[in-house]
Design a protein around this motif. Structure first.
Motif, PDB file in Angstrom:
ATOM      1  N   GLU A  10       0.825  -1.211   0.000  1.00  0.00           N
ATOM      2  CA  GLU A  10       0.000   0.000   0.000  1.00  0.00           C
ATOM      3  C   GLU A  10       0.862   1.265   0.000  1.00  0.00           C
ATOM      4  OE1 GLU A  10      -3.504   2.016   2.770  1.00  0.00           O
ATOM      5  OE2 GLU A  10      -2.958  -0.090   3.041  1.00  0.00           O
ATOM      6  N   TRP A  11       1.979   1.209   0.761  1.00  0.00           N
ATOM      7  CA  TRP A  11       2.921   2.326   0.775  1.00  0.00           C
ATOM      8  C   TRP A  11       4.261   1.811   1.284  1.00  0.00           C
ATOM      9  CZ3 TRP A  11       4.755   4.840   5.453  1.00  0.00           C
ATOM     10  CH2 TRP A  11       4.218   4.321   6.638  1.00  0.00           C
ATOM     11  N   ILE A  12       5.286   2.649   1.180  1.00  0.00           N
ATOM     12  CA  ILE A  12       6.631   2.225   1.560  1.00  0.00           C
ATOM     13  C   ILE A  12       7.213   3.227   2.551  1.00  0.00           C
ATOM     14  CG2 ILE A  12       8.989   1.814   0.734  1.00  0.00           C
ATOM     15  CD1 ILE A  12       7.724   0.916  -1.937  1.00  0.00           C
ATOM     16  N   ALA A  13       7.662   2.722   3.692  1.00  0.00           N
ATOM     17  CA  ALA A  13       8.292   3.536   4.730  1.00  0.00           C
ATOM     18  C   ALA A  13       9.808   3.476   4.560  1.00  0.00           C
ATOM     19  CB  ALA A  13       7.889   3.037   6.116  1.00  0.00           C
ATOM     20  N   VAL A  14      10.475   4.616   4.732  1.00  0.00           N
ATOM     21  CA  VAL A  14      11.916   4.694   4.506  1.00  0.00           C
ATOM     22  C   VAL A  14      12.585   5.475   5.635  1.00  0.00           C
ATOM     23  CG1 VAL A  14      13.749   5.484   2.950  1.00  0.00           C
ATOM     24  CG2 VAL A  14      11.576   4.653   2.002  1.00  0.00           C
ATOM     25  N   ASP A  15      13.594   4.865   6.217  1.00  0.00           N
ATOM     26  CA  ASP A  15      14.460   5.546   7.184  1.00  0.00           C
ATOM     27  C   ASP A  15      15.837   5.632   6.530  1.00  0.00           C
ATOM     28  OD1 ASP A  15      15.839   6.545   9.336  1.00  0.00           O
ATOM     29  OD2 ASP A  15      15.679   4.750  10.570  1.00  0.00           O
ATOM     30  N   TRP A  16      16.211   6.854   6.103  1.00  0.00           N
ATOM     31  CA  TRP A  16      17.425   7.035   5.301  1.00  0.00           C
ATOM     32  C   TRP A  16      18.403   7.907   6.072  1.00  0.00           C
ATOM     33  CZ3 TRP A  16      16.577   7.142  -0.644  1.00  0.00           C
ATOM     34  CH2 TRP A  16      17.766   6.825  -1.293  1.00  0.00           C
ATOM     35  N   GLY A  17      19.321   7.249   6.765  1.00  0.00           N
ATOM     36  CA  GLY A  17      20.278   7.965   7.579  1.00  0.00           C
ATOM     37  C   GLY A  17      21.569   8.252   6.850  1.00  0.00           C
ATOM     38  N   THR A  18      22.578   8.657   7.599  1.00  0.00           N
ATOM     39  CA  THR A  18      23.879   8.974   7.020  1.00  0.00           C
ATOM     40  C   THR A  18      24.583   7.726   6.501  1.00  0.00           C
ATOM     41  OG1 THR A  18      24.124  10.851   8.528  1.00  0.00           O
ATOM     42  CG2 THR A  18      26.123  10.014   7.493  1.00  0.00           C
ATOM     43  N   SER A  19      24.470   6.614   7.245  1.00  0.00           N
ATOM     44  CA  SER A  19      25.215   5.402   6.905  1.00  0.00           C
ATOM     45  C   SER A  19      24.368   4.302   6.283  1.00  0.00           C
ATOM     46  CB  SER A  19      25.896   4.839   8.160  1.00  0.00           C
ATOM     47  OG  SER A  19      26.749   5.794   8.748  1.00  0.00           O
ATOM     48  N   VAL A  48      14.154   0.128   4.479  1.00  0.00           N
ATOM     49  CA  VAL A  48      12.838   0.292   3.846  1.00  0.00           C
ATOM     50  C   VAL A  48      11.901  -0.811   4.309  1.00  0.00           C
ATOM     51  CG1 VAL A  48      13.782   1.463   1.815  1.00  0.00           C
ATOM     52  CG2 VAL A  48      13.552  -1.019   1.802  1.00  0.00           C
ATOM     53  N   TRP A  49      10.598  -0.475   4.334  1.00  0.00           N
ATOM     54  CA  TRP A  49       9.567  -1.441   4.725  1.00  0.00           C
ATOM     55  C   TRP A  49       8.396  -1.347   3.742  1.00  0.00           C
ATOM     56  CZ3 TRP A  49      12.170   1.797   7.990  1.00  0.00           C
ATOM     57  CH2 TRP A  49      12.878   1.222   9.057  1.00  0.00           C
ATOM     58  N   ALA A  50       7.937  -2.476   3.258  1.00  0.00           N
ATOM     59  CA  ALA A  50       6.693  -2.529   2.484  1.00  0.00           C
ATOM     60  C   ALA A  50       5.539  -2.584   3.478  1.00  0.00           C
ATOM     61  CB  ALA A  50       6.685  -3.748   1.578  1.00  0.00           C
ATOM     62  N   MET A  51       4.597  -1.669   3.343  1.00  0.00           N
ATOM     63  CA  MET A  51       3.547  -1.511   4.340  1.00  0.00           C
ATOM     64  C   MET A  51       2.162  -1.755   3.755  1.00  0.00           C
ATOM     65  SD  MET A  51       5.406  -0.631   6.996  1.00  0.00           S
ATOM     66  CE  MET A  51       4.121  -0.089   8.150  1.00  0.00           C
ATOM     67  N   GLN A  52       1.297  -2.330   4.587  1.00  0.00           N
ATOM     68  CA  GLN A  52      -0.140  -2.431   4.324  1.00  0.00           C
ATOM     69  C   GLN A  52      -0.818  -1.815   5.536  1.00  0.00           C
ATOM     70  OE1 GLN A  52      -3.255  -2.503   2.596  1.00  0.00           O
ATOM     71  NE2 GLN A  52      -2.163  -4.117   1.488  1.00  0.00           N
ATOM     72  N   GLY A  53      -1.255  -0.565   5.414  1.00  0.00           N
ATOM     73  CA  GLY A  53      -1.720   0.168   6.579  1.00  0.00           C
ATOM     74  C   GLY A  53      -0.554   0.389   7.521  1.00  0.00           C
ATOM     75  N   GLU A  54      -0.657  -0.132   8.742  1.00  0.00           N
ATOM     76  CA  GLU A  54       0.436  -0.026   9.706  1.00  0.00           C
ATOM     77  C   GLU A  54       1.146  -1.363   9.914  1.00  0.00           C
ATOM     78  OE1 GLU A  54      -0.794   1.870  13.291  1.00  0.00           O
ATOM     79  OE2 GLU A  54      -1.501   3.679  12.271  1.00  0.00           O
ATOM     80  N   CYS A  59      12.219   9.591   6.069  1.00  0.00           N
ATOM     81  CA  CYS A  59      12.719  10.523   7.071  1.00  0.00           C
ATOM     82  C   CYS A  59      14.225  10.360   7.177  1.00  0.00           C
ATOM     83  CB  CYS A  59      12.065  10.286   8.431  1.00  0.00           C
ATOM     84  SG  CYS A  59      12.500   8.693   9.214  1.00  0.00           S
ATOM     85  N   GLY A  60      14.881  11.307   7.830  1.00  0.00           N
ATOM     86  CA  GLY A  60      16.307  11.207   8.069  1.00  0.00           C
ATOM     87  C   GLY A  60      17.123  12.151   7.208  1.00  0.00           C
ATOM     88  N   MET A  61      18.400  11.830   7.055  1.00  0.00           N
ATOM     89  CA  MET A  61      19.338  12.707   6.363  1.00  0.00           C
ATOM     90  C   MET A  61      19.085  12.806   4.870  1.00  0.00           C
ATOM     91  SD  MET A  61      21.050  14.099   8.653  1.00  0.00           S
ATOM     92  CE  MET A  61      22.269  14.909   7.626  1.00  0.00           C
ATOM     93  N   VAL A  62      18.165  11.996   4.346  1.00  0.00           N
ATOM     94  CA  VAL A  62      17.768  12.122   2.949  1.00  0.00           C
ATOM     95  C   VAL A  62      17.183  13.502   2.666  1.00  0.00           C
ATOM     96  CG1 VAL A  62      15.442  11.206   3.328  1.00  0.00           C
ATOM     97  CG2 VAL A  62      16.536  10.944   1.082  1.00  0.00           C
ATOM     98  N   GLY A  63      16.730  14.194   3.724  1.00  0.00           N
ATOM     99  CA  GLY A  63      16.171  15.533   3.562  1.00  0.00           C
ATOM    100  C   GLY A  63      17.172  16.654   3.782  1.00  0.00           C
ATOM    101  N   ALA A  64      18.459  16.312   3.947  1.00  0.00           N
ATOM    102  CA  ALA A  64      19.489  17.326   4.140  1.00  0.00           C
ATOM    103  C   ALA A  64      19.775  18.057   2.832  1.00  0.00           C
ATOM    104  CB  ALA A  64      20.772  16.681   4.672  1.00  0.00           C
ATOM    105  N   THR A  75       9.741   4.841  14.660  1.00  0.00           N
ATOM    106  CA  THR A  75       9.957   5.378  13.313  1.00  0.00           C
ATOM    107  C   THR A  75       8.790   5.038  12.399  1.00  0.00           C
ATOM    108  OG1 THR A  75      12.371   5.261  13.508  1.00  0.00           O
ATOM    109  CG2 THR A  75      11.450   5.302  11.288  1.00  0.00           C
ATOM    110  N   LEU A  76       8.353   3.779  12.409  1.00  0.00           N
ATOM    111  CA  LEU A  76       7.240   3.375  11.548  1.00  0.00           C
ATOM    112  C   LEU A  76       5.941   4.074  11.943  1.00  0.00           C
ATOM    113  CD1 LEU A  76       7.960  -0.450  11.117  1.00  0.00           C
ATOM    114  CD2 LEU A  76       8.309   1.390   9.455  1.00  0.00           C
ATOM    115  N   ALA A  77       5.723   4.225  13.245  1.00  0.00           N
ATOM    116  CA  ALA A  77       4.523   4.937  13.696  1.00  0.00           C
ATOM    117  C   ALA A  77       4.573   6.396  13.257  1.00  0.00           C
ATOM    118  CB  ALA A  77       4.397   4.842  15.209  1.00  0.00           C
ATOM    119  N   GLY A  78       5.758   7.010  13.314  1.00  0.00           N
ATOM    120  CA  GLY A  78       5.901   8.391  12.874  1.00  0.00           C
ATOM    121  C   GLY A  78       5.729   8.541  11.381  1.00  0.00           C
TER     122      GLY A  78
END
Length: 297
Positions: free
Chosen positions: A4-13, A17-23, A65-70, A282-285
């Motif tokens: 349904e959507w994809i969650a991404v935590d993209w840090g410096t190192s 990624v997570w494939a999501m269906q709702g939560e 979220c994370g440093m991908v937005g720097a 992170t996933l809840a956020g």
């Protein structure tokens, strides 16, 4: 698999990624292609290498979220000044993406005085608060750069960052202490060292060299030295943040091992501490951020 959507935590190192269906998590993947290891024009390629198998004909929302937005990241997601909500503005849409995705990046927070910034932690804070309505207190997010965050009435009021984790890595790997600090752990030594610098932080530099001397003169165990080094640095951090945590409700959001170390030091000072898994927060956020993307064209 119906992603349904994809969650991404993209840090410096690292990139996670997570494939999501709702939560609910359907699948997950990760690579070492963090922001610092990706050239300016290669962010989408690095992402698609992990998620291509989850994509179909219809565009899927990707919320990161994370440093991908720097500034040097995929798209710059400007900071918002505190005091404010953990997610005070809508995520930033990444332009000109592959037609199979709609990508968004969560903006970070900034503090003008004393100057400080965060990227990624605001998402964990938002996730924690989503499950803790009307929660007031202090959130500690331990890591390479540990954050101490004052929260009241659903807003981030102020925060401070401490380079404790990075200092630990530098001292154990690149200072004279590399000859004395090794693997292992000694809980009693950690607690004693943390209490020592909490009460006498001005002695930190001398206590650090004492780890080398204890090895040379008394053959101190390398694991005990490791625990003492951690305790000395965390104790100094707790001394500096005493105005934040003393007498407050405290939540620690982080990896299980490091969160447990911080909780131990605080509990020995009589503090009430709740620990929460960083991935869950992170996933809840990111789920909260996804709700904000639905109104963005």
């Amino acid at each position: 698999m119906n992603t349904e959507w994809i969650a991404v935590d993209w840090g410096t190192s690292h990139l996670r990624v997570w494939a999501m269906q709702g939560e609910s998590v359907l699948d997950r993947a990760q690579s070492d292609r963090g922001m610092a290891r990706v050239a300016k024009g290669d962010f989408q390629v690095a992402l698609l290498d992990l998620i291509e198998g989850w994509l179909g004909r219809e565009p899927v929302d990707v919320v990161a979220c994370g440093m991908v937005g720097a500034r040097q990241g995929w798209v710059e997601a400007p900071y918002t000044s505190v005091p404010c909500a953990a997610m005070p503005v809508d995520p930033i849409r990444v332009p000109d993406t592959d037609p199979r995705i709609r990508a968004f990046v969560v903006p970070g927070l900034k503090q003008l005085s004393p100057p400080d910034v965060m990227r990624g932690e605001e998402t964990q804070i938002a996730g924690f608060l989503a499950g803790h309505q009307n929660w007031d207190g202090v959130i500690c997010l331990p890591g390479t750069h540990t954050k101490w965050v004052q929260v009241s009435a659903g807003e981030v009021i102020s925060f401070r960052t401490f380079m404790t984790g990075e200092m630990f890595e530098l001292l154990q790997a690149q200072s004279v202490l590399k000859h004395s600090v090794g693997e292992g752990w000694d809980e009693a030594a950690f607690v004693e060292a943390a209490a020592d610098t909490l009460s006498k932080p001005e002695q930190l530099a001398a206590r650090l060299f004492g780890l080398r001397a204890a090895d040379l003169l008394h053959g101190q165990d390398a694991g005990t030295a490791r625990a003492r080094l951690s305790g000395l640095l965390i104790g100094a951090e707790l001394a500096a943040t005493r105005a934040y945590w003393l007498g407050q409700q405290i939540a620690i959001i982080g990896a299980e091992g490091l969160s447990g170390v911080y909780a131990m030091a605080l509990q020995h000072q009589g503090a009430f501490v709740e620990t929460t898994n960083s991935t869950q927060s992170t996933l809840a956020g990111l789920s909260q951020a996804r709700k904000l993307t639905r109104q963005i064209a």
